[in-house]
Each structure stands twice: as structure tokens, then as C-alpha cells.
Design a protein around this motif. Sequence first.
Motif, short mmCIF file in Angstrom:
data_model
loop_
_atom_site.label_atom_id
_atom_site.label_comp_id
_atom_site.label_asym_id
_atom_site.label_seq_id
_atom_site.Cartn_x
_atom_site.Cartn_y
_atom_site.Cartn_z
N ALA A 74 -12.39 5.84 6.24
CA ALA A 74 -12.77 4.43 6.20
C ALA A 74 -12.46 3.75 7.53
O ALA A 74 -13.14 2.83 7.93
N PHE A 75 -11.41 4.17 8.21
CA PHE A 75 -11.04 3.63 9.52
C PHE A 75 -10.77 4.80 10.45
O PHE A 75 -9.65 5.03 10.86
N PRO A 76 -11.81 5.55 10.79
CA PRO A 76 -11.57 6.81 11.50
C PRO A 76 -11.30 6.68 12.99
O PRO A 76 -10.72 7.57 13.57
N SER A 77 -11.69 5.59 13.59
CA SER A 77 -11.67 5.61 15.05
C SER A 77 -10.73 4.56 15.65
O SER A 77 -10.47 3.52 15.07
N THR A 78 -10.27 4.88 16.81
CA THR A 78 -9.46 3.95 17.58
C THR A 78 -10.29 2.72 17.92
O THR A 78 -9.75 1.61 17.98
N GLU A 79 -11.59 2.90 18.10
CA GLU A 79 -12.46 1.77 18.43
C GLU A 79 -12.43 0.71 17.33
O GLU A 79 -12.44 -0.48 17.61
N GLU A 80 -12.39 1.15 16.08
CA GLU A 80 -12.36 0.19 14.98
C GLU A 80 -11.04 -0.58 14.97
O GLU A 80 -11.02 -1.78 14.74
N GLU A 96 0.83 -1.21 0.00
CA GLU A 96 0.00 0.00 0.00
C GLU A 96 0.86 1.26 0.00
O GLU A 96 0.50 2.26 -0.59
N ALA A 97 2.02 1.20 0.65
CA ALA A 97 2.87 2.38 0.75
C ALA A 97 3.62 2.64 -0.54
O ALA A 97 4.09 3.74 -0.76
N THR A 98 3.73 1.66 -1.44
CA THR A 98 4.49 1.84 -2.67
C THR A 98 3.60 2.13 -3.86
O THR A 98 4.10 2.40 -4.93
N GLY A 99 2.31 2.00 -3.70
CA GLY A 99 1.40 2.30 -4.79
C GLY A 99 1.16 1.13 -5.72
O GLY A 99 0.52 1.29 -6.74
N THR A 100 1.66 -0.07 -5.41
CA THR A 100 1.45 -1.19 -6.30
C THR A 100 0.16 -1.93 -6.01
O THR A 100 -0.25 -2.77 -6.77
N ALA A 101 -0.47 -1.63 -4.90
CA ALA A 101 -1.75 -2.26 -4.57
C ALA A 101 -2.86 -1.24 -4.84
O ALA A 101 -2.62 -0.15 -5.32
N GLN A 102 -4.06 -1.62 -4.44
CA GLN A 102 -5.16 -0.69 -4.59
C GLN A 102 -4.87 0.55 -3.76
O GLN A 102 -4.20 0.48 -2.74
N PRO A 103 -5.40 1.70 -4.18
CA PRO A 103 -5.17 2.91 -3.39
C PRO A 103 -5.70 2.72 -1.98
O PRO A 103 -6.71 2.07 -1.77
N ALA A 104 -4.99 3.28 -1.03
CA ALA A 104 -5.41 3.19 0.37
C ALA A 104 -6.74 3.89 0.53
O ALA A 104 -7.03 4.88 -0.12
N GLN A 105 -7.56 3.34 1.42
CA GLN A 105 -8.83 3.97 1.70
C GLN A 105 -8.58 5.26 2.44
O GLN A 105 -7.56 5.45 3.09
N SER A 106 -9.52 6.14 2.34
CA SER A 106 -9.38 7.42 3.03
C SER A 106 -9.39 7.20 4.53
O SER A 106 -9.84 6.18 5.02
N LYS A 156 -0.15 3.04 11.00
CA LYS A 156 -0.45 3.20 9.58
C LYS A 156 -1.92 2.93 9.26
O LYS A 156 -2.27 2.76 8.10
N TRP A 157 -2.76 2.88 10.26
CA TRP A 157 -4.14 2.44 10.11
C TRP A 157 -4.87 3.11 8.95
O TRP A 157 -5.56 2.44 8.18
N SER A 158 -4.71 4.40 8.78
CA SER A 158 -5.45 5.11 7.73
C SER A 158 -4.92 4.78 6.33
O SER A 158 -5.60 5.04 5.34
N GLU A 159 -3.74 4.19 6.23
CA GLU A 159 -3.14 3.86 4.93
C GLU A 159 -3.44 2.42 4.50
O GLU A 159 -3.18 2.06 3.35
N ILE A 160 -3.96 1.60 5.38
CA ILE A 160 -4.11 0.16 5.11
C ILE A 160 -5.51 -0.10 4.55
O ILE A 160 -6.51 0.19 5.19
N SER A 161 -5.54 -0.67 3.35
CA SER A 161 -6.83 -0.93 2.70
C SER A 161 -7.41 -2.29 3.06
O SER A 161 -8.62 -2.46 3.04
N ASN A 162 -6.57 -3.27 3.37
CA ASN A 162 -7.04 -4.61 3.72
C ASN A 162 -6.25 -5.07 4.94
O ASN A 162 -5.24 -5.75 4.81
N PRO A 163 -6.69 -4.69 6.14
CA PRO A 163 -5.90 -4.97 7.34
C PRO A 163 -5.51 -6.43 7.55
O PRO A 163 -4.35 -6.71 7.87
N PRO A 164 -6.41 -7.42 7.37
CA PRO A 164 -5.97 -8.80 7.59
C PRO A 164 -4.85 -9.23 6.64
O PRO A 164 -3.86 -9.83 7.08
#
Length: 185
Positions: free
Chosen positions: A21-27, A8-18, A67-75
Amino acid sequence: MSDREPREATGTAQPAQSASAFPSTEEFEAFYREFTPKLVGFLIRQGARLSIAAEIAQETMTTAFRKWSEISNPPAWARRVASRELIRHISRADADLCEEVPEPSSLLASPDAAAEWEQQQDLLRLLADLPPRQRQIMAWKYDGHSPAEIAEELGISPETVRASLLKARRVLAARLAQREEREDR
């Protein structure tokens, strides 16, 4: 791409979600609570001892939080980062692979379910003698990923994944047949 940096950080995967998409510490906390035991089990299936698997999982989750806000597929991201760290760990030291049955831990899913625990340990014993790449691919497959998904995550071809799965399954089937023969005697 650096082994330390997810795609995700290199741009070779899908663009990171905004960030929304993962705004809270609770998520993140919910993800952490649900996924950390799965990640520890994933690493153990690749041959890590419980203590190493737990340490790598914790480091991975710490990085994920930053990096939570940059990760599009956390698992998938967590499995990829943790798997790479395990490979680095094994290459730095003598392989500290799982030779003994780990003690039950709250980091593992359902540590009190004896039958499930025994099945997991049986799987670990079967996987222990596979070459590291086959063990890694089998861990991804065990977690429900298709050969195409595994290939993408590991940066190898789907044909290589399928060939490794075939070889690993043949070895495992032969071991199970040998064990059944011994039990029949």
C-alpha cells in the motif's frame, strides 16, 4: 497501550495495510512534503512554540518513515503521535506555550500570505488561554475531524469531546464579543 506506540502496533485499530500500500520512498517523501507543514501548524494550535513544533514534527516523521508499512492512516497517526509527544514535552518542562507571534517559516503553510498569517496568529491568541485538553480538541477540530474521530484518536468518549468543544466555543465567543466591544469604543 504505550503512549509511544500508535494503535496500529497494538491491534486495536484497523489492520495495517500491506507493505504494497505504501511501497516506495517517493510516496513517503510526498506525504512528508505535504503534511509536515500541516503537522507543525497543528502543534502550534495546541500551544507549542514554532521551534518545538518543528522538532516534534520532524521526530514524528522520522518515526513514520521507519514504520511506514505499518501505518494505515498516516495523517491521523502523525497527529496522534505528535500530540502525545507535545503533551510529554509540556509535562517535562514548564509549558513553553506560544506567547509571542512566531516568525514565518517554510515549515508553515503559505508563510508569505500576510492575511492568512494574521488570521492564524489571531486564532493562536484566542486558543492560548484555553485549558490544554480543550486546546488539543480544538486543534483536531480545526484540522477537520469530527467529534467521533477526535474521540477515537484521543481515547476519550465522543461526549467528552463534544462537551470540551462546547466549553471552548463558549469561551472563544465571549472573548470575541469582548474584543468587539473594545474595538467599538
